[in-house]
Write a protein that holds these residues in place. Structure first.
Motif, PDB file in Angstrom:
ATOM      1  N   GLU A  88       9.198   5.812  -4.090  1.00 52.17           N
ATOM      2  CA  GLU A  88       8.589   6.872  -3.294  1.00 52.17           C
ATOM      3  C   GLU A  88       7.284   7.321  -3.954  1.00 52.17           C
ATOM      4  O   GLU A  88       7.257   7.586  -5.157  1.00 52.17           O
ATOM      5  CB  GLU A  88       9.554   8.056  -3.204  1.00 52.17           C
ATOM      6  N   PRO A  89       6.193   7.402  -3.194  1.00 51.61           N
ATOM      7  CA  PRO A  89       4.926   7.862  -3.770  1.00 51.61           C
ATOM      8  C   PRO A  89       5.069   9.282  -4.324  1.00 51.61           C
ATOM      9  O   PRO A  89       5.825  10.094  -3.783  1.00 51.61           O
ATOM     10  CB  PRO A  89       3.959   7.840  -2.578  1.00 51.61           C
ATOM     11  N   TRP A 135       0.854  -1.189   0.000  1.00 57.59           N
ATOM     12  CA  TRP A 135       0.000   0.000   0.000  1.00 57.59           C
ATOM     13  C   TRP A 135       0.888   1.235   0.000  1.00 57.59           C
ATOM     14  O   TRP A 135       1.973   1.237   0.591  1.00 57.59           O
ATOM     15  CB  TRP A 135      -0.881  -0.002   1.253  1.00 57.59           C
ATOM     16  N   SER A 136       0.431   2.292  -0.667  1.00 55.77           N
ATOM     17  CA  SER A 136       1.083   3.595  -0.558  1.00 55.77           C
ATOM     18  C   SER A 136      -0.002   4.654  -0.402  1.00 55.77           C
ATOM     19  O   SER A 136      -1.145   4.446  -0.812  1.00 55.77           O
ATOM     20  CB  SER A 136       1.954   3.899  -1.776  1.00 55.77           C
ATOM     21  N   ASN A 137       0.361   5.780   0.194  1.00 56.38           N
ATOM     22  CA  ASN A 137      -0.643   6.804   0.482  1.00 56.38           C
ATOM     23  C   ASN A 137      -1.349   7.324  -0.762  1.00 56.38           C
ATOM     24  O   ASN A 137      -2.505   7.718  -0.692  1.00 56.38           O
ATOM     25  CB  ASN A 137      -0.046   7.976   1.260  1.00 56.38           C
ATOM     26  N   ASP A 138      -0.681   7.302  -1.927  1.00 56.96           N
ATOM     27  CA  ASP A 138      -1.329   7.795  -3.139  1.00 56.96           C
ATOM     28  C   ASP A 138      -1.863   6.679  -4.038  1.00 56.96           C
ATOM     29  O   ASP A 138      -2.338   6.929  -5.137  1.00 56.96           O
ATOM     30  CB  ASP A 138      -0.399   8.718  -3.924  1.00 56.96           C
ATOM     31  N   GLY A 139      -1.756   5.434  -3.578  1.00 59.16           N
ATOM     32  CA  GLY A 139      -2.297   4.313  -4.330  1.00 59.16           C
ATOM     33  C   GLY A 139      -1.395   3.791  -5.432  1.00 59.16           C
ATOM     34  O   GLY A 139      -1.772   2.872  -6.145  1.00 59.16           O
ATOM     35  N   ALA A 185      -5.086   6.713  -0.197  1.00 59.23           N
ATOM     36  CA  ALA A 185      -5.718   5.522  -0.766  1.00 59.23           C
ATOM     37  C   ALA A 185      -6.236   4.655   0.384  1.00 59.23           C
ATOM     38  O   ALA A 185      -5.656   4.646   1.478  1.00 59.23           O
ATOM     39  CB  ALA A 185      -4.707   4.745  -1.600  1.00 59.23           C
ATOM     40  N   ALA A 186      -7.318   3.939   0.138  1.00 57.72           N
ATOM     41  CA  ALA A 186      -7.876   3.043   1.159  1.00 57.72           C
ATOM     42  C   ALA A 186      -6.942   1.857   1.392  1.00 57.72           C
ATOM     43  O   ALA A 186      -6.265   1.399   0.462  1.00 57.72           O
ATOM     44  CB  ALA A 186      -9.251   2.544   0.722  1.00 57.72           C
ATOM     45  N   LEU A 187      -6.907   1.394   2.620  1.00 51.80           N
ATOM     46  CA  LEU A 187      -6.138   0.203   2.978  1.00 51.80           C
ATOM     47  C   LEU A 187      -6.991  -1.031   2.735  1.00 51.80           C
ATOM     48  O   LEU A 187      -8.149  -1.078   3.137  1.00 51.80           O
ATOM     49  CB  LEU A 187      -5.793   0.225   4.471  1.00 51.80           C
TER      50      LEU A 187
END
Length: 107
Positions: free
Chosen positions: A63-64, A53-57, A89-91
């Protein structure tokens, strides 16, 4: 004359929110707790080179591109990884079915 009985079943939709992972940390600069706004990037991975998972999907271990703005108070910050209301992004619940989950953070 036949009598019919009609039964109506009321269906109530069940909406489950995606899971979030509470995370807090400390940011220092020159041995002093940072104070102010900062841009964070997060990546969950399995330690064997597979991104989960990454914060931006985005996929992959890089690196995102997108970041998450967070307020840092005397070095301390808090966020909920996977919080879509914060622009992440959703987990997937499947992330938590791994023997090892590690977090990589960029600031």
């Amino acid at each position: 004359m036949a009598v019919g009985v009609a039964c109506l079943a009321m269906l109530v939709p069940c909406v489950l929110a995606a899971p979030v992972l509470n995370y807090q940390g400390r940011v220092e600069s020159g041995g002093v707790g940072y104070h102010g706004n900062a841009q964070f990037k997060f990546l969950l991975h399995d330690g064997a080179g597979h991104a989960l998972w990454s914060n931006d999907g985005a996929a992959g271990m890089s690196e995102p591109a997108g970041s998450v703005p967070l307020w840092v108070e005397r070095g301390l910050f808090h966020t909920e990884l996977g919080n879509t209301d914060a622009g992440m992004a959703a987990l997937s619940p499947m992330v938590f079915h791994r023997p090892s989950v590690l977090l990589r953070t960029w600031i």
